[in-house]
Design a protein around this motif. Structure first.
Motif, PDB file in Angstrom:
ATOM      1  N   GLU A 134       0.831  -1.211   0.000  1.00  0.00           N
ATOM      2  CA  GLU A 134       0.000   0.000   0.000  1.00  0.00           C
ATOM      3  C   GLU A 134       0.865   1.261   0.000  1.00  0.00           C
ATOM      4  N   GLN A 135       1.907   1.256   0.801  1.00  0.00           N
ATOM      5  CA  GLN A 135       2.770   2.436   0.873  1.00  0.00           C
ATOM      6  C   GLN A 135       3.418   2.718  -0.481  1.00  0.00           C
ATOM      7  N   ARG A 136       3.902   1.668  -1.122  1.00  0.00           N
ATOM      8  CA  ARG A 136       4.525   1.859  -2.440  1.00  0.00           C
ATOM      9  C   ARG A 136       3.528   2.425  -3.436  1.00  0.00           C
ATOM     10  N   ALA A 137       2.306   1.879  -3.435  1.00  0.00           N
ATOM     11  CA  ALA A 137       1.288   2.359  -4.368  1.00  0.00           C
ATOM     12  C   ALA A 137       0.896   3.798  -4.060  1.00  0.00           C
ATOM     13  N   ALA A 138       0.774   4.122  -2.767  1.00  0.00           N
ATOM     14  CA  ALA A 138       0.401   5.473  -2.374  1.00  0.00           C
ATOM     15  C   ALA A 138       1.474   6.476  -2.793  1.00  0.00           C
ATOM     16  N   GLU A 139       2.731   6.143  -2.499  1.00  0.00           N
ATOM     17  CA  GLU A 139       3.810   7.073  -2.819  1.00  0.00           C
ATOM     18  C   GLU A 139       3.981   7.221  -4.324  1.00  0.00           C
ATOM     19  N   ALA A 140       3.768   6.141  -5.070  1.00  0.00           N
ATOM     20  CA  ALA A 140       3.839   6.231  -6.533  1.00  0.00           C
ATOM     21  C   ALA A 140       2.745   7.142  -7.080  1.00  0.00           C
ATOM     22  N   ALA A 141       1.625   7.199  -6.359  1.00  0.00           N
ATOM     23  CA  ALA A 141       0.516   8.051  -6.792  1.00  0.00           C
ATOM     24  C   ALA A 141       0.643   9.485  -6.275  1.00  0.00           C
TER      25      ALA A 141
END
Length: 431
Positions: A50-57
């Protein structure tokens, strides 16, 4: 996936998949809060993904995992901090959105912006049953004593102000004196924050308590005694620690009779914080001198048991013993299951927010070092793990201060204070 708008700055939602997270920025959000523990069900993305997806967004991300029965004020305050620090509207999720909304609602009540009587209707308005939040507030109001935790991120230490709300008298447990090992600077920021809280709440300090001579931070007990006049106390076996470290440091002038404190507590001793009775459990294993302060329905266990997802404390310091630690933990777990346990450190596994309150029942059920574990298995686990752990970076700095009750060394002829640092004193420690 539908978000439920709570305020202009907060919406809650059920568990999103990674594709949904990637679109939250385009939906107008600037931050994501995950209030769901990892591993609750198969197919759950998990905090790291989730953190990776959030930061990528382009979203900021906070991980505040809670279950309904184990929410603490620390979680509520972490949720508020994440909201306040967000750059843009926040969406928070758990499995359904209920726990996220609960964290928000509890903060509103604790800060006086909502009354407990309004909580159920507030939940219904948004399509949620907040009866669990009402029960949390009722339990919190009935808890005695009141406990306020102060987390020091430099040392991962937790300090406490323990208050009898009837008499407005309190005890301070394990206060930290600030020290920067790189520059040699000392400061009183942590202790002054405690003093400011005491003044704001109109409290009178009955005791300044250390659970043991700490190896990872300096004690601020002596400083706080000077500011409040309150007596200092520690476990009576501190004299054994003094004798041990007197030799390690070669300090012939060090008094080893515990006279640096106003009171030395033996096992079974009783004391009072206002009208609330406290008693002493001798809890050796981490050190020779460790004690647990049981005050009302709260027990301050420091370096014996950590939060359930963090296991237990090391037992490899000079004078430590995994067998003794096991016996101490069993005495703590013999307290009633609803007893609140307050630990002295939190190392934030998985990057979650700092937490420091659990219960005896929580520890029995979910601590992997304790649940279904016998003494022999615990000793094997603890000793094997301890062999891999480097010594705390401040152990040789801190012990020479803490065996003196938090007093810094006396100034030398040039007016400066100097720490004494023995080389090769802790043979066999992992590098």
């Amino acid at each position: 996936m539908t978000q439920t708008k709570i305020t202009n700055d907060l919406s809650v939602m059920p568990q999103p998949d990674l594709a949904t997270i990637s679109k939250l920025r385009s939906d107008g959000f600037g931050a994501l809060i995950n209030a769901r523990p990892d591993g609750e069900e198969a197919g759950q993305p998990g905090s790291i993904a989730e953190q990776r997806a959030a930061e990528a967004a382009g979203l900021s991300y906070d991980f505040i995992p809670v279950s309904g029965p184990t929410i603490t004020e620390a979680d509520v305050r972490a949720f508020q901090k994440a909201l306040a620090g967000a750059k843009g509207p926040v969406v928070a999720h758990c499995k359904s959105g209920l726990r996220a909304l609960t964290l928000y609602t509890l903060g509103e009540v604790l800060d006086g912006r909502m009354r407990k009587e309004e909580v159920a209707t507030f939940g219904q308005t948004h399509g949620f049953d907040l009866s669990g939040a009402v029960k949390w507030l009722e339990r919190s109001a009935a808890a005695l004593p009141q406990v306020k935790g102060f987390f020091d991120p430099r040392t991962w230490s937790v300090q406490y102000v323990v208050t009898d709300p009837v008499t407005k008298r309190c005890a301070v447990v394990d206060p930290v004196l600030d020290f920067d090992e790189k520059s040699g600077a000392t400061a009183t920021g942590n202790a002054d924050a405690i003093l400011a809280y005491i003044e704001k709440e109109g409290l009178t300090v009955d005791w300044i308590l250390d659970t043991h001579p700490h190896a990872d931070h300096f004690s601020a007990a002596h400083y706080l005694k000077g500011k409040t006049g309150a007596p200092t106390a520690i476990g009576a076996h501190v004299t054994d620690v003094q004798k041990l470290w007197k030799g390690i440091y070669n300090l012939p002038e060090l008094a080893t009779d515990g006279s640096q404190w106003d009171r030395l507590f033996a096992a079974g001793d009783r004391f009072n914080v206002g009208s609330v009775e406290g008693r002493i459990l001798f809890s050796p294993g981490h050190t020779l001198a460790s004690v647990t302060y049981v005050i009302g329905d709260a027990a301050f266990v420091h370096d014996t048991i950590f939060m359930p997802d963090s296991g237990t404390a090391r037992a490899d310091f000079p004078g430590g013993s995994a067998k003794a630690l096991w016996a101490s933990i069993q005495a703590i777990l013999a307290l009633p299951d609803e007893t609140r346990l307050f630990t002295g450190h939190d190392y934030q596994p998985g990057g979650r927010n700092p937490r420091w309150e659990s219960t005896v029942g929580d520890q029995k059920r979910t601590n992997p070092h304790l649940a279904g574990v016998d003494e022999a298995s615990f000793v094997r686990l603890r000793e094997a793990r301890d062999r891999t752990l480097p010594m705390p970076k401040l152990i040789l700095h801190a012990l020479q201060v803490n065996v003196r009750g938090g007093r810094l060394p006396e100034p030398e002829a040039n007016g400066r204070r100097y720490l004494k640092f023995p080389l090769d004193a802790l043979g066999g420690a992992a590098w």
